[in-house]
Design an enzyme around this catalytic site. Structure first.
Site, mmCIF file in Angstrom:
data_model
loop_
_atom_site.group_PDB
_atom_site.id
_atom_site.type_symbol
_atom_site.label_atom_id
_atom_site.label_comp_id
_atom_site.label_asym_id
_atom_site.label_seq_id
_atom_site.Cartn_x
_atom_site.Cartn_y
_atom_site.Cartn_z
ATOM 1 C CD GLU A 1 -0.907 59.357 51.861
ATOM 2 O OE1 GLU A 1 -1.384 59.560 50.735
ATOM 3 O OE2 GLU A 1 -1.211 58.363 52.556
ATOM 4 C CB ALA B 1 -1.757 52.257 55.169
ATOM 5 N N GLY C 1 1.355 56.126 53.731
ATOM 6 C CA GLY C 1 0.597 56.801 54.784
ATOM 7 C C GLY C 1 1.503 57.467 55.814
ATOM 8 C CD GLU D 1 0.991 55.294 48.887
ATOM 9 O OE1 GLU D 1 1.965 55.690 48.200
ATOM 10 O OE2 GLU D 1 0.621 55.885 49.924
HETATM 11 N N1 CO8 Z 1 2.488 47.313 56.524
HETATM 12 C C1 CO8 Z 1 2.589 46.180 57.250
HETATM 13 N N2 CO8 Z 1 3.750 45.684 57.665
HETATM 14 C C2 CO8 Z 1 4.879 46.348 57.309
HETATM 15 C C3 CO8 Z 1 4.854 47.520 56.557
HETATM 16 C C4 CO8 Z 1 3.574 48.021 56.153
HETATM 17 N N3 CO8 Z 1 3.442 49.174 55.487
HETATM 18 N N4 CO8 Z 1 6.118 47.933 56.363
HETATM 19 C C5 CO8 Z 1 6.917 47.056 56.989
HETATM 20 N N5 CO8 Z 1 6.188 46.095 57.571
HETATM 21 C C6 CO8 Z 1 6.648 44.940 58.335
HETATM 22 C C7 CO8 Z 1 7.273 43.892 57.450
HETATM 23 O O1 CO8 Z 1 6.295 43.073 56.850
HETATM 24 C C8 CO8 Z 1 8.168 43.157 58.425
HETATM 25 O O2 CO8 Z 1 7.368 42.288 59.183
HETATM 26 P P1 CO8 Z 1 7.839 40.733 59.423
HETATM 27 O O3 CO8 Z 1 9.116 40.874 60.214
HETATM 28 O O4 CO8 Z 1 6.716 40.156 60.177
HETATM 29 O O5 CO8 Z 1 8.072 40.177 58.076
HETATM 30 C C9 CO8 Z 1 8.637 44.272 59.360
HETATM 31 O O6 CO8 Z 1 7.713 45.342 59.201
HETATM 32 C C10 CO8 Z 1 10.021 44.788 58.990
HETATM 33 O O7 CO8 Z 1 10.000 45.167 57.629
HETATM 34 P P2 CO8 Z 1 11.077 44.645 56.556
HETATM 35 O O8 CO8 Z 1 11.616 43.308 56.947
HETATM 36 O O9 CO8 Z 1 10.462 44.772 55.208
HETATM 37 O O10 CO8 Z 1 12.213 45.748 56.783
HETATM 38 P P3 CO8 Z 1 13.311 46.203 55.723
HETATM 39 O O11 CO8 Z 1 14.279 47.051 56.486
HETATM 40 O O12 CO8 Z 1 13.841 45.074 54.947
HETATM 41 O O13 CO8 Z 1 12.512 47.150 54.673
HETATM 42 C C11 CO8 Z 1 10.945 48.872 54.025
HETATM 43 C C12 CO8 Z 1 11.954 48.363 55.080
HETATM 44 C C13 CO8 Z 1 11.663 49.261 52.743
HETATM 45 C C14 CO8 Z 1 10.276 50.114 54.607
HETATM 46 C C15 CO8 Z 1 9.904 47.767 53.736
HETATM 47 O O14 CO8 Z 1 9.396 47.276 54.976
HETATM 48 C C16 CO8 Z 1 8.738 48.213 52.911
HETATM 49 O O15 CO8 Z 1 8.853 48.361 51.700
HETATM 50 N N6 CO8 Z 1 7.554 48.431 53.560
HETATM 51 C C17 CO8 Z 1 6.341 48.788 52.863
HETATM 52 C C18 CO8 Z 1 6.362 50.237 52.434
HETATM 53 C C19 CO8 Z 1 5.106 50.577 51.687
HETATM 54 O O16 CO8 Z 1 4.794 50.048 50.635
HETATM 55 N N7 CO8 Z 1 4.313 51.550 52.248
HETATM 56 C C20 CO8 Z 1 3.079 51.972 51.657
HETATM 57 C C21 CO8 Z 1 1.923 51.219 52.245
HETATM 58 S S1 CO8 Z 1 0.384 51.562 51.451
HETATM 59 C C22 CO8 Z 1 -0.064 53.032 52.102
HETATM 60 O O17 CO8 Z 1 0.565 53.615 52.957
HETATM 61 C C23 CO8 Z 1 -1.344 53.588 51.568
HETATM 62 C C24 CO8 Z 1 -1.724 54.843 52.327
HETATM 63 C C25 CO8 Z 1 -3.118 55.213 51.979
HETATM 64 C C26 CO8 Z 1 -3.762 55.982 53.089
HETATM 65 C C27 CO8 Z 1 -3.926 55.218 54.342
HETATM 66 C C28 CO8 Z 1 -4.776 53.964 54.213
HETATM 67 C C29 CO8 Z 1 -5.172 53.327 55.542
#
Ligand code: CO8
Length: 258
Positions: free
Chosen positions: A112, A65, A109, A132
């Site tokens: 999911e 998400a 998400g 999460e």
């Molecule tokens: N949300 C928003 N932006 C994101 C997300 C995300 N989930 N994941 C990545 N991005 C963005 C980054 O902020 C970055 O943006 P910017 O260049 O502007 O800084 C861009 O995408 C590229 O990401 P990274 O630079 O972090 O890329 P890396 O290759 O270094 O890392 C990862 C990749 C490991 C995937 C890393 O991006 C990461 O950890 N992302 C978050 C993963 C996460 O925690 N996901 C869970 C989110 S919570 C959730 O899904 C709850 C679900 C509940 C049901 C649905 C609710 C609506």
């Protein structure tokens, strides 16, 4: 219909929905989730489409998400808008088979979303996880429920409690994915499976999907009765007569979809 966060394509009886927010690793913002729902419903209603593929990019199916979109929400906000409800679940209401073709990250998400599809074909680069807990929250769209049913308690607990990721081979062993393929042939393999399904009798495919899904909602005894009745019901179809006649006559069936 013009979409901003996804791309859609129709090919050989298959509807393809590609998540397309490359700047955010396909993070599932509200607009994207809404567009996926619209595209899925459109393909479900399209008589030329027999199967749907949901996919992302090489680097990410979806990294979860959109954290930036939800970070400032209060308890009151999410409770009032009943955050993550019907919009998120549209995939599970689609009557045609939906295949998730997953490459790269399928996190939170994203994992999911993939689990809401009927089965997952994973590239050997795929990574699945429910991170999460590291954000101070828990999964909200099936990560504690569908995942547990797919892989069992121990691995589901491990993934949800540590936030660690598993690779495609581990996901295959655990039963989360149906097949692992080399990354460069993911789309081809997903298309192959989708075309096979789209080339079958559509009322029978629909009946089969409904019957498998019932296994998640009922007792074994009830499920067996339901399956038996649906099995009987296929004998009312011209396609059931055609399928068995074609086998006996050593020819390809000519499905009429009725
Ligand atoms: N949300 C928003 N932006 C994101 C997300 C995300 N989930 N994941 C990545 N991005 C963005 C980054 O902020 C970055 O943006 P910017 O260049 O502007 O800084 C861009 O995408 C590229 O990401 P990274 O630079 O972090 O890329 P890396 O290759 O270094 O890392 C990862 C990749 C490991 C995937 C890393 O991006 C990461 O950890 N992302 C978050 C993963 C996460 O925690 N996901 C869970 C989110 S919570 C959730 O899904 C709850 C679900 C509940 C049901 C649905 C609710 C609506």
């Amino acid at each position: 219909m013009a979409y901003e966060n996804i791309q859609v394509e129709k090919k050989d009886g298959v509807g393809i929905v590609t998540l397309h927010r490359p700047q955010a690793l396909n993070a599932l913002c509200a607009a994207l989730v809404d567009e996926v729902g619209q595209a899925m419903r459109t393909f479900d209603a399209d008589p030329e489409v027999g199967c749907i593929i949901l996919t992302g990019s090489e680097k990410a199916f979806a990294a979860g998400a959109d954290i930036k979109e939800m970070k400032d929400k209060s308890y009151q906000d999410v409770a009032d808008e009943d955050f993550i409800t019907d919009d998120w679940e549209v995939i599970t209401t689609i009557r045609k088979p939906v295949i998730a073709a997953v490459s790269g990250y399928a996190l939170g998400g994203g994992c999911e979303f993939a689990m809401m599809c009927d089965f997952i074909i994973a590239a050997d680069t795929a990574k699945f996880g429910q991170p999460e807990i590291k954000l101070g929250t828990i999964p909200g769209a099936g990560g504690t429920q569908r995942l547990t049913r797919a892989v069992g308690k121990s691995l589901a607990m491990y993934l949800c409690l540590t936030g660690d990721m598993i690779d495609a081979e581990t996901a295959l062993r655990a039963g989360l994915v149906a097949k692992v393929v080399p990354a460069d042939s993911l789309q081809e393999e997903a298309m192959k499976a989708a075309k096979t399904i789209a080339g079958l009798s559509q009322p029978v495919v629909r009946t089969c999907k409904e019957s498998v899904n019932r296994a998640f909602e009922t007792t074994l005894a009830e499920g067996m009765r339901f399956e038996r009745r649906l099995f009987h019901s296929t004998f009312a179809l011209d396609d059931r007569t055609e399928g068995m006649s074609a086998f006996a006559e050593k020819r390809k069936p000519n499905w009429k979809n009725r």
